[in-house]
Design an enzyme around this catalytic site. Structure first.
Site, PDB file in Angstrom:
ATOM      1  N   GLU A 118      37.010 -41.393  60.483  1.00 15.72           N
ATOM      2  CA  GLU A 118      35.408 -41.563  60.266  1.00 15.72           C
ATOM      3  C   GLU A 118      35.224 -42.004  58.757  1.00 15.72           C
ATOM      4  O   GLU A 118      35.923 -41.676  57.754  1.00 15.72           O
ATOM      5  CB  GLU A 118      34.573 -40.402  60.284  1.00 15.72           C
ATOM      6  CG  GLU A 118      35.056 -39.924  61.682  1.00 15.72           C
ATOM      7  CD  GLU A 118      34.354 -38.382  61.993  1.00 15.72           C
ATOM      8  OE1 GLU A 118      33.639 -38.245  60.961  1.00 15.72           O
ATOM      9  OE2 GLU A 118      34.568 -37.658  63.017  1.00 15.72           O
ATOM     10  N   LYS A 120      33.613 -41.712  55.197  1.00 17.58           N
ATOM     11  CA  LYS A 120      32.779 -40.388  54.703  1.00 17.58           C
ATOM     12  C   LYS A 120      31.579 -40.822  53.966  1.00 17.58           C
ATOM     13  O   LYS A 120      31.774 -41.468  52.836  1.00 17.58           O
ATOM     14  CB  LYS A 120      33.900 -39.687  53.565  1.00 17.58           C
ATOM     15  CG  LYS A 120      33.422 -38.520  53.024  1.00 17.58           C
ATOM     16  CD  LYS A 120      34.171 -37.652  52.341  1.00 17.58           C
ATOM     17  CE  LYS A 120      33.911 -36.374  51.806  1.00 17.58           C
ATOM     18  NZ  LYS A 120      32.809 -36.526  51.050  1.00 17.58           N
ATOM     19  N   ASP A 122      28.285 -41.138  51.909  1.00 15.52           N
ATOM     20  CA  ASP A 122      27.912 -40.524  50.669  1.00 15.52           C
ATOM     21  C   ASP A 122      26.492 -40.132  50.578  1.00 15.52           C
ATOM     22  O   ASP A 122      25.706 -41.008  49.986  1.00 15.52           O
ATOM     23  CB  ASP A 122      28.261 -41.395  49.530  1.00 15.52           C
ATOM     24  CG  ASP A 122      28.270 -40.576  48.198  1.00 15.52           C
ATOM     25  OD1 ASP A 122      28.334 -39.358  48.083  1.00 15.52           O
ATOM     26  OD2 ASP A 122      28.562 -40.986  47.185  1.00 15.52           O
ATOM     27  N   TYR A 232      28.145 -36.447  62.626  1.00 17.52           N
ATOM     28  CA  TYR A 232      29.606 -36.351  62.617  1.00 17.52           C
ATOM     29  C   TYR A 232      30.155 -35.077  63.198  1.00 17.52           C
ATOM     30  O   TYR A 232      31.562 -34.993  63.082  1.00 17.52           O
ATOM     31  CB  TYR A 232      30.346 -36.841  61.214  1.00 17.52           C
ATOM     32  CG  TYR A 232      29.654 -35.985  60.052  1.00 17.52           C
ATOM     33  CD1 TYR A 232      30.085 -34.565  60.131  1.00 17.52           C
ATOM     34  CD2 TYR A 232      29.037 -36.401  58.932  1.00 17.52           C
ATOM     35  CE1 TYR A 232      29.457 -33.645  58.916  1.00 17.52           C
ATOM     36  CE2 TYR A 232      28.459 -35.583  58.080  1.00 17.52           C
ATOM     37  CZ  TYR A 232      28.798 -34.021  57.951  1.00 17.52           C
ATOM     38  OH  TYR A 232      28.281 -33.165  57.016  1.00 17.52           O
ATOM     39  N   LYS A 324      39.883 -39.874  49.655  1.00 18.28           N
ATOM     40  CA  LYS A 324      38.537 -40.550  49.014  1.00 18.28           C
ATOM     41  C   LYS A 324      39.273 -42.097  48.461  1.00 18.28           C
ATOM     42  O   LYS A 324      40.327 -42.078  48.425  1.00 18.28           O
ATOM     43  CB  LYS A 324      38.172 -39.950  48.091  1.00 18.28           C
ATOM     44  CG  LYS A 324      37.757 -38.380  48.245  1.00 18.28           C
ATOM     45  CD  LYS A 324      36.413 -38.265  48.449  1.00 18.28           C
ATOM     46  CE  LYS A 324      35.596 -38.036  47.464  1.00 18.28           C
ATOM     47  NZ  LYS A 324      34.758 -36.790  47.110  1.00 18.28           N
ATOM     48  N   CYS A 418      28.458 -72.806  19.023  1.00 19.23           N
ATOM     49  CA  CYS A 418      29.931 -72.554  19.928  1.00 19.23           C
ATOM     50  C   CYS A 418      30.938 -71.737  19.139  1.00 19.23           C
ATOM     51  O   CYS A 418      31.142 -72.454  18.166  1.00 19.23           O
ATOM     52  CB  CYS A 418      30.019 -74.107  20.582  1.00 19.23           C
ATOM     53  SG  CYS A 418      31.597 -73.822  21.526  1.00 19.23           S
ATOM     54  N   CYS A 421      33.728 -75.002  19.479  1.00 20.47           N
ATOM     55  CA  CYS A 421      33.598 -76.000  18.476  1.00 20.47           C
ATOM     56  C   CYS A 421      32.646 -76.183  17.503  1.00 20.47           C
ATOM     57  O   CYS A 421      32.613 -77.107  16.768  1.00 20.47           O
ATOM     58  CB  CYS A 421      33.698 -77.221  19.475  1.00 20.47           C
ATOM     59  SG  CYS A 421      31.919 -77.149  20.177  1.00 20.47           S
ATOM     60  N   CYS A 436      26.979 -75.011  25.710  1.00 18.41           N
ATOM     61  CA  CYS A 436      27.680 -75.922  24.493  1.00 18.41           C
ATOM     62  C   CYS A 436      27.425 -77.115  24.927  1.00 18.41           C
ATOM     63  O   CYS A 436      28.030 -77.628  25.928  1.00 18.41           O
ATOM     64  CB  CYS A 436      28.852 -75.326  24.261  1.00 18.41           C
ATOM     65  SG  CYS A 436      29.922 -76.821  23.022  1.00 18.41           S
TER      66      CYS A 436
HETATM   67  S1  IVH Z   1      33.209 -33.260  58.187  1.00 17.56           S
HETATM   68  C1  IVH Z   1      34.153 -29.136  58.529  1.00 17.56           C
HETATM   69  N1  IVH Z   1      32.655 -36.090  58.426  1.00 17.56           N
HETATM   70  O1  IVH Z   1      31.347 -34.696  53.185  1.00 17.56           O
HETATM   71  C2  IVH Z   1      34.179 -30.507  58.234  1.00 17.56           C
HETATM   72  N2  IVH Z   1      31.814 -34.563  56.489  1.00 17.56           N
HETATM   73  O2  IVH Z   1      32.976 -33.004  51.401  1.00 17.56           O
HETATM   74  C3  IVH Z   1      32.701 -30.595  57.558  1.00 17.56           C
HETATM   75  N3  IVH Z   1      30.544 -36.125  54.885  1.00 17.56           N
HETATM   76  O3  IVH Z   1      29.437 -31.750  53.472  1.00 17.56           O
HETATM   77  C4  IVH Z   1      32.348 -32.214  57.259  1.00 17.56           C
HETATM   78  N4  IVH Z   1      30.700 -37.862  56.036  1.00 17.56           N
HETATM   79  O4  IVH Z   1      28.148 -33.826  53.520  1.00 17.56           O
HETATM   80  C5  IVH Z   1      32.260 -34.768  57.562  1.00 17.56           C
HETATM   81  N5  IVH Z   1      32.539 -38.127  58.600  1.00 17.56           N
HETATM   82  C6  IVH Z   1      31.982 -36.864  58.062  1.00 17.56           C
HETATM   83  C7  IVH Z   1      31.647 -37.084  56.815  1.00 17.56           C
HETATM   84  C8  IVH Z   1      31.359 -35.789  56.108  1.00 17.56           C
HETATM   85  C9  IVH Z   1      30.383 -37.438  55.004  1.00 17.56           C
HETATM   86  C10 IVH Z   1      30.064 -35.323  54.016  1.00 17.56           C
HETATM   87  C11 IVH Z   1      29.459 -33.883  54.408  1.00 17.56           C
HETATM   88  C12 IVH Z   1      30.281 -32.736  53.892  1.00 17.56           C
HETATM   89  C13 IVH Z   1      30.997 -33.283  52.917  1.00 17.56           C
HETATM   90  C14 IVH Z   1      32.473 -32.423  52.593  1.00 17.56           C
END
Ligand code: IVH
Length: 678
Positions: A118, A120, A122, A232, A324, A418, A421, A436
């Protein structure tokens, strides 16, 4: 009025309207695929509001109640039934392999795991509690054990369903959904601009904006912020069993919750690594990149039975890992501000910085774009700055950390002359770019010759930057015409030259005397005339002479040529120096060959659809190329489509093309089709 005194047809109409409105809200916000008009939606919402008011039927989970709750004094604390854990981080492939090994050792197995992969997100983690299908509580993650009750704020987010769409099947007694609330980047930028315009401070990033928005005591403020959610996972669930995490996500999606469409299931650690690469690529893609920020991917063991066996450490589960991305922003110090002179004479300020690692590569230079940008950001030598890198583009300075400015730092001033030149620089009124004006400036000459020799111009192999620079510096080449006088004997004495490479370059130059006309037009380096426009022009004016003789009307007649381009072309050919250069090239035997007769409409009437990213040309340029040959580009695939050109990560259009039996080609094939008939 008590419910029992309400006419039964009103009770059932209210229930019906709520169900309809929830469904159409889902179609509109989650699926992005509305079935009824906005006006019709509003009409039904108004009817429901009227009935609820007349019969005192408003309930907190009614679609009429998304916005409208009173401001709070403070947030209540919510205890999470199951702790909201965090994730262990990995930054390298080696750490991901180690994670996979650890799991195998723990479970005493050598079999590859099925992983769910998945993005992640932010943003800001939240929990949504659904009891018998109704959203009852929404909270922030807090310290993982207890968060803040932000239910009324979460309800203002249209991608959060107030009721689960379980379609006849009874909803689970309890469902705790976990997800990330976030803001899309374009909306974030727009929103920040609005804040600045009101004199409010901008948010540093979309994550802060999302978190700040969720923690507003007045839900009307949250409602005005462009928040979205991707779910998620789940916490505690009663009344429904799942076997795999994948099944959990698919079910959440079915029930109307928003799940990231980029999730995948793969076998083994290799699948996870490949996904990471794909995602990083996507994230940096200029044209088809993600509209939101992600800071990596999450790898999760799919079978829930295995998750259970693996369990958790104190703060993070053993069955998941955040892999990451290397940070794409970093802070460093400005050592100097240089100015560079480009092919058209454009003078660009460049920051020279203490080398710093950004997104996995070390950078020491960043573009400052132009004089106004430097002034706006007030970048000074000695400043500590935040730099960022997106994909392969030149890194840029995001902002100055003003608090760390040394007292002696002076504002930047564009040089008057310039740097190469020493000609006085000019900046026409209303333009951002300083130039220039000296056509013999070594800097612009070098870049101009490189452009002339480039792949989509005269295509002279071997004339790289260093060599061109040398040729200009020793005075062998003062304009592109001089290239055609070069002999092996001229080149061999120069640094970096062996007899063989000298021979190769001379014969490459020789071979470029006759090229398709569009290449020659492009090679001239007329401002605003790139590869695509050059092709349009070559189709219209079968010789360079005819193009040179074209007046305003004739030029504007060419589809795709607007006033700016038209003006720039005439300005170029009106210039006596340019006329002399062209005459010289012609005397040296340089010719632009007209397109073959059928080329004009080689794609006449053919319809193209593009999907996915092209590697070597932009989508706009590809479209122009099709148009230049009489073809048409449309956005969706139908039985009338002749060709689908599929680039990297093609979308659903590809599947549709396959289903309809439309001819599919890759970028190379597309170029062949165009070139072969030019
Ligand atoms: S799973 C037990 N899935 O990342 C599993 N977290 O560093 C817990 N986050 O607090 C989280 N995308 O805010 C999971 N696809 C994803 C995520 C995700 C973002 C964030 C979430 C969590 C933090 C953990």
């Amino acid at each position: 009025m008590a419910e029992k005194n309400i006419p039964p047809e009103v009770v059932s109409r209210v229930a019906e309207l709520r169900e309809q409105l929830n469904y159409h809200n889902y179609r509109y916000y989650v699926l992005d695929d509305p079935m009824i008009s906005d006006a019709e939606f509003d009409r039904r919402m108004a009817e429901l509001t009227r009935l609820e008011e007349a019969y005192d039927l408003a309930r907190p989970d009614s679609p009429t109640q998304r916005v409208g709750a009173q401001p709070l004094d403070k947030f209540e604390t919510v205890l999470h039934r199951q702790p909201m854990l965090s994730l262990e981080n990995a930054f390298s492939e080696a750490e991901v392999f180690a994670f996979d090994e650890r799991l195998k050792r723990f479970l005493k197995t050598t079999d590859a795991f099925d992983y769910v992969l998945e993005p992640k997100m932010d943003g800001c983690a939240v929990e949504l509690v659904y009891e018998n299908g109704r959203l009852t509580t929404g909270s922030t993650r807090g310290d993982g054990f207890r968060g803040e009750n932000v239910t009324q704020n979460l309800k203002t987010i249209h991608t959060i369903p107030l009721g689960l769409l379980t379609a006849g099947e009874p909803a689970p007694e309890l469902l705790e959904v976990r997800g990330e609330v976030y803001m899309d980047l374009p909306e974030f930028k727009q929103y920040n601009a609005e804040r600045l315009a009101r004199g409010e401070p901008a948010f540093a990033n979309p994550r802060n904006a999302a978190a700040g928005s969720l923690r507003q005591l007045d839900p009307k403020i949250t409602a005005a912020r462009p928040l979205k959610i991707y779910c998620y996972g789940v916490g505690e669930v009663r009344g429904r069993n799942f076997d795999t995490h994948w099944e959990v996500l698919q079910t959440l999606k079915q029930w109307g919750l928003r799940v990231n469409p980029l999730i995948e299931r793969g076998r083994g650690v290799e699948a996870a690594i490949a996904y990471h690469q794909k995602l990083e690529h996507k994230r940096h893609d200029q044209h088809h990149g993600l509209p939101y920020e992600i800071d990596g991917m999450v790898i999760k063991v799919d079978p829930l039975a295995l998750q259970e066996r693996l369990g958790a450490k104190s703060r993070s589960p053993r069955w998941a890992l955040a892999y990451k991305f290397a940070a794409t922003q970093a802070t460093t110090r400005i050592l100097a501000i240089e100015v560079n002179v480009g092919r058209t004479g454009a003078v660009t300020p460049m920051a020279v910085m203490e080398p710093v690692e950004v997104g996995g590569v070390t950078v020491s230079r960043a573009t400052l774009h132009n004089e106004d940008e430097v002034a706006k950001k007030d970048v000074r030598v000695g400043d500590t700055v935040l730099v960022q890198r997106a994909g392969d583009v030149i890194p840029e300075v995001v902002k100055v950390i003003v608090e760390e400015r040394p007292p002696e730092a002076q504002p930047f001033q564009m040089p008057g002359n310039c740097p190469v030149c020493d000609t006085r620089l000019v900046r026409p009124i209303g333009e951002k770019v300083t130039r220039c004006p000296n056509p013999d400036c070594v800097a612009s000459l070098t870049r101009g010759i490189q452009h002339f020799a480039g792949k989509s111009a005269m295509d002279i192999d071997g004339l790289g930057e260093k060599i061109v620079q040398q040729l200009v510096e020793v005075g062998l080449v003062k304009d592109v015409g001089d290239l055609y006088h070069l002999t092996e004997g001229d080149l061999i004495p120069l640094e970096r030259f062996a007899a063989k490479s000298a021979r190769n370059i001379v014969s490459a130059i020789e071979a470029s005397r006759e090229v398709p006309l569009w290449r020659l037009i492009n090679a001239l380096g007329i401002r605003y005339v790139g590869e695509a426009t050059a092709q349009l022009l070559a189709r219209h004016f079968p010789s360079l002479e005819q193009l040179m003789a074209a007046d305003q009307e004739a030029l504007l007649h060419v589809e795709g040529v607007g006033e700016q381009v038209e003006y720039s072309i005439r300005e170029f050919f009106d210039n006596e120096r340019n006329q002399a250069l062209i005459k010289r090239l012609q005397d040296l035997g340089v010719r632009g060959l007209p397109p073959k007769p059928q080329a004009a409409s080689s794609l006449g009437g053919k319809t193209f659809v593009f999907t996915g990213g092209l590697a070597n040309i932009s989508r706009d340029e590809a479209k122009a190329m099709v148009a230049a040959r009489g073809g048409k580009v449309t956005s969706s695939v139908s039985a009338k489509t002749d060709y689908v050109v599929a680039g990297a990560d093609p979308g659903s259009k590809l599947a549709k093309a396959e289903a309809l039996g439309v001819e599919i080609m890759d970028e190379a094939k597309f170029r062949e089709l165009l070139e072969g008939k030019t």
